[in-house]
Write a protein that holds these residues in place. Structure first.
Motif, PDB file in Angstrom:
ATOM      1  N   GLY A   1     -29.771  -3.785 -11.940  1.00 45.89           N
ATOM      2  CA  GLY A   1     -30.584  -2.595 -12.157  1.00 45.89           C
ATOM      3  C   GLY A   1     -31.711  -2.857 -13.127  1.00 45.89           C
ATOM      4  O   GLY A   1     -31.483  -3.266 -14.268  1.00 45.89           O
TER       5      GLY A   1
ATOM      6  N   SER B   1     -24.746   2.856  -8.118  1.00 49.87           N
ATOM      7  CA  SER B   1     -23.575   2.189  -8.699  1.00 49.87           C
ATOM      8  C   SER B   1     -22.275   2.399  -7.931  1.00 49.87           C
ATOM      9  O   SER B   1     -21.494   1.460  -7.778  1.00 49.87           O
ATOM     10  CB  SER B   1     -23.396   2.628 -10.155  1.00 49.87           C
ATOM     11  OG  SER B   1     -24.521   2.302 -10.938  1.00 49.87           O
TER      12      SER B   1
ATOM     13  N   SER C   1     -27.141   0.199 -12.289  1.00 49.52           N
ATOM     14  CA  SER C   1     -27.904   0.459 -11.070  1.00 49.52           C
ATOM     15  C   SER C   1     -27.991   1.934 -10.711  1.00 49.52           C
ATOM     16  O   SER C   1     -28.215   2.297  -9.549  1.00 49.52           O
ATOM     17  CB  SER C   1     -27.314  -0.340  -9.902  1.00 49.52           C
ATOM     18  OG  SER C   1     -25.929  -0.129  -9.774  1.00 49.52           O
TER      19      SER C   1
ATOM     20  N   ASP D   1     -32.909  -6.389  -9.230  1.00 50.17           N
ATOM     21  CA  ASP D   1     -33.200  -5.048  -8.748  1.00 50.17           C
ATOM     22  C   ASP D   1     -33.438  -5.109  -7.248  1.00 50.17           C
ATOM     23  O   ASP D   1     -34.008  -6.082  -6.734  1.00 50.17           O
ATOM     24  CB  ASP D   1     -34.424  -4.460  -9.451  1.00 50.17           C
ATOM     25  CG  ASP D   1     -34.472  -2.942  -9.305  1.00 50.17           C
ATOM     26  OD1 ASP D   1     -34.093  -2.256 -10.266  1.00 50.17           O
ATOM     27  OD2 ASP D   1     -34.873  -2.443  -8.233  1.00 50.17           O
TER      28      ASP D   1
END
Length: 385
Positions: A21, A220, A216, A44
């Motif tokens: 993330g 997630s 994230s 990412d």
């Protein structure tokens, strides 16, 4: 020996970390881990800082946005207290300003109901003073004559979200963090025989590390669900607009129910923000923007004369109880949770990064993380049976 050490032939080297993330929380974790001596790789699925981090105005609203006392309020206050020193360190290392502005926030009441709610906070809130209507307009003369009074949160400062992102990015690059954009993570990898999280499977193959940080956001749950950890998270679309005036009409951030107006150093104002559970849709709608404009004009009438600059939307990681997931679990050793910050990711970045580094070092975090346990949803489900 860890999987990461095996890849280097057992050589003694810096411990390694993968951060999933590239928002402000992930970058803050990378910043603090790099300071602690970790060789970090930040991943990412797209370009960094494209979701919740920039669907924000950059308010450090430890007081203004919290409606009740408790562990979350204390966590926000702790982050606020270290924020300026953290920003100074970021700017010194990376050489890029985050545009920190220490002007405070005026939270104005336009209705009797709103006034009563604000007055109810006076029994527990800190760093806030009640202001009469005339005192508020003395500070900000352009405020509406309909203002009934409100709270002055003099410790609630702000940064520019885009420039904070740039400042963080520059700092972690200077520290040697490897940033890999457009590299989605498909699953968490476990060490055979132990179940310890040892890496991630990406679109470009597996990557291994001594620790993995989950930052994230709304994405997630897709990573922890297959391993038996349910995170009750969902995306919340926030829409904002940016406008500009020929000369400043306010100096402080002004805030009322459903709308805030945040002045920036370049003469622009960020007006936000809507909240809608709309899945992963990031479309900007005329209705939402019109509603924001109407609320802003009710608080600050001269904003109607401003030049329209842009509009945008981002996805905040919401949780059903409004609390982030912070810490680690015995069920998934090697994984550090730092996700679900909803509207407070920018504010909570310093304290979250510090917590991640403390856990990675094997130290007990200074903050009580029990209320933010990644296992709290599972515990509630078990208790209800």
């Amino acid at each position: 020996m860890s999987t990461a050490a095996q890849q280097t032939g057992g050589r003694t080297s810096a411990p390694t970390a993968i951060i999933i993330g590239g928002g402000v929380i992930g970058c803050a974790a990378a910043f603090e881990l790099s300071k602690a001596g970790y060789a970090c790789t930040l991943l990412d699925k797209g370009a960094i800082h494209q979701e919740a981090s920039t669907a924000a105005a950059g308010m450090l609203g430890a007081q203004v946005e919290i409606h009740q006392p408790g562990p979350f309020y204390e966590l926000c206050r702790q982050s606020q207290e270290i924020y300026k020193a953290w920003i100074d360190e970021l700017e010194q290392i990376g050489g890029v300003t985050a545009q920190y502005i220490g002007k405070g926030i005026l939270r104005a009441a336009l209705t009797e109901e709103d006034e009563l709610e604000l007055r109810s906070r006076l029994s527990w809130i800190q760093n806030a003073d009640w202001m009469k209507p005339e005192d508020m307009r003395r500070m900000e003369p352009e405020l509406s004559a309909e203002v009934r009074g409100g709270l002055h949160f003099h410790a609630d400062h702000q940064v520019h979200p885009v420039w904070l992102a740039k400042s963080l990015g520059a700092a972690i690059v200077r520290q040697g963090c490897r940033i890999r954009e457009w590299t989605p993570v498909f699953k968490l990898l476990t060490e055979p025989g132990t179940g310890r999280i040892c890496g991630v499977q990406t679109s470009e193959g597996p990557l291994y590390a001594d620790i993995v940080v989950l930052a994230s956001g709304a994405w997630s749950p897709a990573l922890t669900g297959p391993l038996g950890i349910k995170l009750d998270m969902f995306p919340v679309k926030g829409q904002c607009i940016s406008v500009k005036t020929g000369a400043p009409i306010i100096r402080s951030t002004v805030f009322t129910h459903g709308c805030y107006i945040v002045p920036k150093l370049d003469g622009s104002y960020i007006i936000g923000a809507t909240q809608a559970e709309a899945g992963f849709d990031k479309q900007v709608t005329v209705k939402a923007i019109a509603e924001l404009h109407g609320k802003a004009a009710a608080l600050l009438p001269r904003i109607e004369e401003a030049e329209f600059i842009s509009s945008w939307a981002g996805l905040r990681p919401g949780t059903r109880d409004g609390l982030p997931y912070l810490g680690e679990t015995s069920e998934l050793p090697g994984l550090i949770f730092a996700t679900g910050h909803y509207r407070n990711g920018i504010l909570l970045a310093p304290v979250t990064g510090r917590i991640v580094a403390q856990i990675a070092a094997g130290d007990k975090p200074l903050e009580d993380l029990k209320p933010f346990s990644p296992m709290r949803d599972s515990a509630k489900a078990t208790a209800s049976l």
